[in-house]
Design a protein around this motif. Structure first.
Motif, short mmCIF file in Angstrom:
data_model
loop_
_atom_site.label_atom_id
_atom_site.label_comp_id
_atom_site.label_asym_id
_atom_site.label_seq_id
_atom_site.Cartn_x
_atom_site.Cartn_y
_atom_site.Cartn_z
N GLN A 151 84.80 37.99 72.64
CA GLN A 151 85.25 37.41 73.90
C GLN A 151 84.95 38.37 75.05
N ARG A 152 84.34 37.83 76.09
CA ARG A 152 84.15 38.61 77.31
C ARG A 152 85.49 38.62 78.04
N VAL A 153 85.99 39.81 78.34
CA VAL A 153 87.33 39.90 78.92
C VAL A 153 87.34 40.69 80.22
N SER A 154 88.29 40.34 81.07
CA SER A 154 88.57 41.14 82.27
C SER A 154 89.43 42.33 81.89
N ARG A 183 73.45 39.10 76.05
CA ARG A 183 73.38 39.02 77.52
C ARG A 183 74.39 37.98 77.99
N ILE A 184 75.64 38.42 78.12
CA ILE A 184 76.72 37.49 78.49
C ILE A 184 77.50 37.98 79.71
N PHE A 185 76.97 38.96 80.40
CA PHE A 185 77.59 39.46 81.63
C PHE A 185 76.72 39.08 82.80
N ASP A 186 77.37 38.76 83.93
CA ASP A 186 76.65 38.28 85.11
C ASP A 186 75.79 39.36 85.75
N ASP A 187 74.61 38.93 86.21
CA ASP A 187 73.76 39.80 87.01
C ASP A 187 74.13 39.59 88.48
N GLU A 188 73.32 40.13 89.39
CA GLU A 188 73.63 40.04 90.82
C GLU A 188 73.57 38.61 91.35
N ASN A 189 72.96 37.69 90.59
CA ASN A 189 72.88 36.29 91.00
C ASN A 189 73.92 35.41 90.29
N GLY A 190 74.83 36.03 89.57
CA GLY A 190 75.86 35.26 88.87
C GLY A 190 75.37 34.59 87.60
N VAL A 191 74.24 35.03 87.08
CA VAL A 191 73.68 34.47 85.86
C VAL A 191 73.98 35.42 84.70
N THR A 195 76.26 46.95 81.63
CA THR A 195 77.42 46.92 82.51
C THR A 195 78.29 48.16 82.38
N GLY A 196 78.15 48.88 81.27
CA GLY A 196 79.01 50.05 81.04
C GLY A 196 80.42 49.68 80.64
N GLY A 197 80.62 48.42 80.22
CA GLY A 197 81.95 47.95 79.85
C GLY A 197 82.45 48.59 78.56
#
Length: 150
Positions: free
Chosen positions: A6-9, A53-61, A69-71
């Motif tokens: 899961q991608r999480v905040s 590749r499930i994190f947004d780039d600068e265009n929101g994709v 991302t360094g997450g």
């Protein structure tokens, strides 16, 4: 091995009233291990997870990986992912690996994933009753099983 990614905040895991681990943006990974799993499965999963590749780039994709991302990553062992529910309504966990197999594989997975990430991953505690708190971002949830590599 079976995972729910899961991608999480943010996400955290507590044992009793004590927060064991917490992350901000990144991935929460629930990991189920069966007796037939091995280091090859770990290597495959680590490559797939760090390359997702499930994190947004600068265009929101969704075009960036956790490496870009360094997450952070939080890994929780979860034998219930190996549940069989074909007979009746009470799941069977006979496919889940016992402690002697699962603990070394869980520890190896966390270590290798941390090496691929370039920093240690956060973890729960194998076999403990844990409370997991998360804010799924998206929501984005991906399931992977090393028995379905194609």
């Amino acid at each position: 091995m079976r995972t729910v990614i899961q991608r999480v905040s943010h996400a955290s895991v507590s044992i009793g009233c004590h927060c064991k681990s917490a992350i901000q943006g990144g991935l929460l990974i629930l990991l189920g291990i069966e007796e037939a799993d091995n280091e090859e499965d770990i290597d495959w999963l680590c490559r797939k997870i760090t390359g997702l590749r499930i994190f947004d780039d600068e265009n929101g994709v969704m075009n960036r990986s956790i490496l870009e991302t360094g997450g952070d990553i939080l890994v929780i062992s979860q034998f219930t992912l190996m549940a069989s529910y074909k007979k009746g309504n009470r799941p069977s966990y006979i496919r889940a690996a016992g402690h002697t197999t699962a603990i070394p594989l869980y520890e190896s997975f966390c270590r290798k994933l941390g090496e691929a990430l370039g920093k240690p991953v956060q973890t729960g505690e194998f076999g403990a009753e844990m409370k997991v708190d998360l804010l799924n971002h998206g929501p984005v949830t991906i399931c992977m099983d090393t028995k379905n590599k194609e």
